[in-house]
Scaffold this motif. Structure first.
Motif, mmCIF file in Angstrom:
data_model
loop_
_atom_site.group_PDB
_atom_site.id
_atom_site.type_symbol
_atom_site.label_atom_id
_atom_site.label_comp_id
_atom_site.label_asym_id
_atom_site.label_seq_id
_atom_site.Cartn_x
_atom_site.Cartn_y
_atom_site.Cartn_z
ATOM 1 N N CYS A 24 0.840 -1.206 0.000
ATOM 2 C CA CYS A 24 0.000 0.000 0.000
ATOM 3 C C CYS A 24 0.872 1.252 0.000
ATOM 4 N N ARG A 25 0.223 2.396 -0.203
ATOM 5 C CA ARG A 25 0.959 3.655 -0.119
ATOM 6 C C ARG A 25 0.891 4.140 1.325
ATOM 7 N N VAL A 26 2.030 4.504 1.882
ATOM 8 C CA VAL A 26 2.084 4.852 3.300
ATOM 9 C C VAL A 26 2.361 6.338 3.463
ATOM 10 N N ARG A 27 1.579 7.008 4.296
ATOM 11 C CA ARG A 27 1.878 8.403 4.644
ATOM 12 C C ARG A 27 1.966 8.504 6.157
ATOM 13 N N VAL A 28 2.982 9.211 6.637
ATOM 14 C CA VAL A 28 3.151 9.350 8.079
ATOM 15 C C VAL A 28 2.942 10.810 8.460
ATOM 16 N N GLU A 29 2.121 11.049 9.448
ATOM 17 C CA GLU A 29 1.947 12.420 9.946
ATOM 18 C C GLU A 29 2.273 12.449 11.419
ATOM 19 N N ASP A 30 3.009 13.470 11.824
ATOM 20 C CA ASP A 30 3.220 13.577 13.276
ATOM 21 C C ASP A 30 2.837 14.980 13.764
ATOM 22 N N LYS A 31 3.313 15.367 14.932
ATOM 23 C CA LYS A 31 2.881 16.611 15.588
ATOM 24 C C LYS A 31 1.370 16.628 15.800
ATOM 25 N N LEU A 32 0.848 15.491 16.204
ATOM 26 C CA LEU A 32 -0.582 15.396 16.470
ATOM 27 C C LEU A 32 -0.801 15.119 17.950
ATOM 28 N N ALA A 33 -2.008 15.420 18.413
ATOM 29 C CA ALA A 33 -2.339 15.154 19.811
ATOM 30 C C ALA A 33 -3.715 14.500 19.869
ATOM 31 N N LEU A 34 -3.855 13.603 20.833
ATOM 32 C CA LEU A 34 -5.113 12.889 20.982
ATOM 33 C C LEU A 34 -5.879 13.482 22.162
ATOM 34 N N VAL A 35 -7.083 13.944 21.883
ATOM 35 C CA VAL A 35 -7.936 14.456 22.961
ATOM 36 C C VAL A 35 -9.047 13.437 23.166
ATOM 37 N N ALA A 36 -9.186 12.954 24.384
ATOM 38 C CA ALA A 36 -10.196 11.926 24.648
ATOM 39 C C ALA A 36 -11.218 12.462 25.639
ATOM 40 N N ILE A 37 -12.473 12.350 25.249
ATOM 41 C CA ILE A 37 -13.553 12.654 26.187
ATOM 42 C C ILE A 37 -13.906 11.324 26.838
ATOM 43 N N ILE A 38 -13.771 11.288 28.165
ATOM 44 C CA ILE A 38 -13.990 10.033 28.883
ATOM 45 C C ILE A 38 -15.316 10.119 29.614
ATOM 46 N N GLY A 39 -16.063 9.044 29.587
ATOM 47 C CA GLY A 39 -17.336 9.058 30.300
ATOM 48 C C GLY A 39 -18.036 7.722 30.221
ATOM 49 N N ASN A 40 -19.350 7.780 30.221
ATOM 50 C CA ASN A 40 -20.148 6.557 30.224
ATOM 51 C C ASN A 40 -21.290 6.694 29.226
ATOM 52 N N ARG A 41 -21.690 5.590 28.661
ATOM 53 C CA ARG A 41 -22.823 5.549 27.716
ATOM 54 C C ARG A 41 -22.616 6.523 26.554
ATOM 55 N N ILE A 42 -21.366 6.791 26.224
ATOM 56 C CA ILE A 42 -21.078 7.807 25.206
ATOM 57 C C ILE A 42 -21.652 7.399 23.860
ATOM 58 N N ALA A 43 -21.574 6.108 23.570
ATOM 59 C CA ALA A 43 -22.043 5.667 22.259
ATOM 60 C C ALA A 43 -23.559 5.533 22.199
ATOM 61 N N THR A 44 -24.221 5.625 23.343
ATOM 62 C CA THR A 44 -25.667 5.374 23.328
ATOM 63 C C THR A 44 -26.483 6.547 23.880
ATOM 64 N N THR A 45 -25.824 7.689 24.047
ATOM 65 C CA THR A 45 -26.559 8.860 24.538
ATOM 66 C C THR A 45 -26.743 9.851 23.393
ATOM 67 N N ALA A 46 -27.978 10.262 23.182
ATOM 68 C CA ALA A 46 -28.250 11.197 22.080
ATOM 69 C C ALA A 46 -27.687 12.580 22.407
ATOM 70 N N GLY A 47 -27.247 13.276 21.391
ATOM 71 C CA GLY A 47 -26.860 14.681 21.567
ATOM 72 C C GLY A 47 -25.390 14.910 21.846
ATOM 73 N N ILE A 48 -24.654 13.835 22.112
ATOM 74 C CA ILE A 48 -23.238 14.018 22.456
ATOM 75 C C ILE A 48 -22.448 14.595 21.291
ATOM 76 N N CYS A 49 -22.648 14.027 20.122
ATOM 77 C CA CYS A 49 -21.877 14.500 18.974
ATOM 78 C C CYS A 49 -22.158 15.966 18.696
ATOM 79 N N GLN A 50 -23.420 16.343 18.805
ATOM 80 C CA GLN A 50 -23.755 17.743 18.540
ATOM 81 C C GLN A 50 -22.996 18.669 19.488
ATOM 82 N N GLN A 51 -23.014 18.313 20.768
ATOM 83 C CA GLN A 51 -22.344 19.164 21.755
ATOM 84 C C GLN A 51 -20.837 19.217 21.505
ATOM 85 N N VAL A 52 -20.253 18.067 21.264
ATOM 86 C CA VAL A 52 -18.802 18.007 21.061
ATOM 87 C C VAL A 52 -18.414 18.710 19.761
#
Ligand code: ASP
Ligand code: MG
Length: 452
Positions: free
Chosen positions: A380-408
């Motif tokens: 495959c063709r490979v591209r590498v990107e760096d200087k990135l940061a991971l921001v994680a919102i931690i919680g519960n029922r994130i995948a099953t609660t309505a409205g989260i994506c809109q707020q985020v």
């Protein structure tokens, strides 16, 4: 008998005053019978300097002197320094001997024994501080019970043997005295029991392991922050300590970069459902965070974590279109090179993944070797990107609660989001952003999710 294991980190046992604050914490709580200590702040780093090849003699002596100064500053403040001075003398001369020997024969086994000396000193001193308060206490050599394999520098504890040995040798002592013992170190099964270490920052792990082995009711991790915060207070001044959090949430936070806990610390406690407390030995009155197996009413949003220095690998191949086996081939190659993958997103002809630097078997920089990139490039063709940061919102029922994506997403509107992971875990939603935007993204998310 209800038993609490209390662990004090390097800054908590940095000097005589700090040790006395910790002694107050121990003596105020009769169930605390085992105290696990780190080396006094700075000592392990100095020992690491001695465990390098080609240390010149003047430098070696200067480092020995610095270590001695830190330890004798504590001895000298004791009302009866004689109680422990001879012990500290002999431990420091052992540091001298081992550091000379290491220069002649730089083995990992000698390095580990050298590194173990900081905890050996601090435990002897802490027991003397407790005795000075009129309470029976002694330093217990944890190598009698903390059985590990022989992987020096990153030894794995042998849980079954640890339990047997601790029950036989440590448990009977607890009814008569407070036992002070060493974090971070262990010994292998060799006839002489070679000294091993569990990896830098391993004292939390030691405390949790001992708590597990003796089925303690709780393990307290006393450090220099009053608990686990909703995010790093340097990024969001209104961040607050979380009074109670579940194991799952805490493990997620540790994985996603919250610095309070060594991620592996949590594992022995999870296995035995032992509750873990995190608090500040400088300000115990502020309380701290309880990490429990289960908590009542876990909120949707618990915290925002940030992990910097992320690398993204983008793989593109037309072979992927309506085909099978591309991912299997890619992951086989990554596994062969001992690379642990963190986040992953796919489209029909692209796969993006981030590399988990902590889980990968390499010392950070060398993660993406030329050989690996070439191997991947074969299909495959490979591209590498760096200087990135991971921001994680931690919680519960994130995948099953309505409205989260809109707020985020409304918070993320002004920012360029390089990648999003949502749906696999009920406990997190992760976005990858450019390093330069990371602080703003964390602050804005915290404001929107926690400060209303
Ligand atoms: N003293 C060791 C270190 O500095 C272990 C610890 O503090 O947890 O890494
Ligand atoms: Mg430490």
């Amino acid at each position: 008998m209800s038993l609490v294991v209390a662990k004090f980190g390097g800054t908590s046992v940095a000097d005589y005053t700090a040790m006395n604050r910790c002694a107050d914490i121990v003596l105020n709580h009769p169930a605390t019978r085992i105290v696990v200590v780190s080396a006094s702040s700075g000592v392990t780093n100095l020992l690491v300097e001695l465990a390098q090849p080609n240390v010149i003699e003047s430098q070696r002596l200067a480092v020995l002197k610095k270590i001695a100064q830190i330890q004798y500053a504590i001895v000298d403040r004791l009302a009866r320094p004689d109680d422990v001075a001879a012990t500290v003398d002999s431990l420091l001369s052992r540091v001298d001997v081992l550091s000379q020997r290491f220069q002649l024969e730089p083995t990992k086994a000698i390095a580990d024994e050298l590194l173990s000396m900081g905890e050996q000193c601090s435990s002897a001193l802490f027991a003397a501080v407790i005795r000075e308060r009129g309470v029976v206490s002694s330093a217990f050599d944890v190598r009698q019970v903390m059985r590990t394999d022989s992987l020096f520098g990153r030894a794995e504890p042998q849980i079954g043997e640890l339990k047997t040995l601790a029950t036989e040798k440590l448990l009977p002592l607890l009814s008569q005295q407070i036992i002070v013992t060493q974090g971070f170190i262990g010994a292998d099964a060799d006839a002489d029991g070679n000294t091993t270490t569990l990896g830098r920052g391993g004292s939390d792990y030691s405390a949790a392991l001992l708590a597990e082995a003796l089925a303690a009711e709780a393990v307290e991790i006393w450090t220099d922050v009053p608990g686990i915060f909703t995010t790093d207070p340097r990024l969001a001044p209104h961040a607050t300590a979380i009074p109670e959090i579940s194991f799952n949430e805490a493990a997620e936070m540790a994985t996603f970069g919250a610095k309070v806990l060594h991620p592996a610390t949590i594992l022995p406690a999870v296995r035995q459902q032992i509750q873990v407390f995190v608090g500040s030995s400088k300000a115990p009155e502020l309380g701290g965070t309880w990490i429990r197996h289960e908590v009542e009413n876990p909120p949707v949003y618990r915290a925002v974590a940030l992990r910097r220095d992320q690398t993204l690998l983008n793989l593109h191949s037309l072979q992927m279109l309506h085909a099978q086996g591309f991912l299997a081939q890619t992951f086989a190659t990554l596994a062969k090179h001992k690379i642990s993958v963190d986040l992953i997103t796919t489209s029909e002809v692209n796969v993006s993944l981030t590399l988990d630097k902590t889980g990968s078997d390499s010392s950070g920089q060398g993660l993406l070797t030329e050989v690996l990139l070439q191997e991947l490039s074969q299909h495959c063709r490979v591209r590498v990107e760096d200087k990135l940061a991971l921001v994680a919102i931690i919680g519960n029922r994130i995948a099953t609660t309505a409205g989260i994506c809109q707020q985020v997403f409304s918070v993320l509107a002004p920012h360029n989001v390089r990648m999003i992971c949502q749906g696999a875990s009920p406990h997190n939603l992760c976005v990858l952003v450019h390093e330069s935007e990371a602080n703003d993204v964390v602050a804005a998310l915290h404001r929107s999710l926690f400060e209303v």
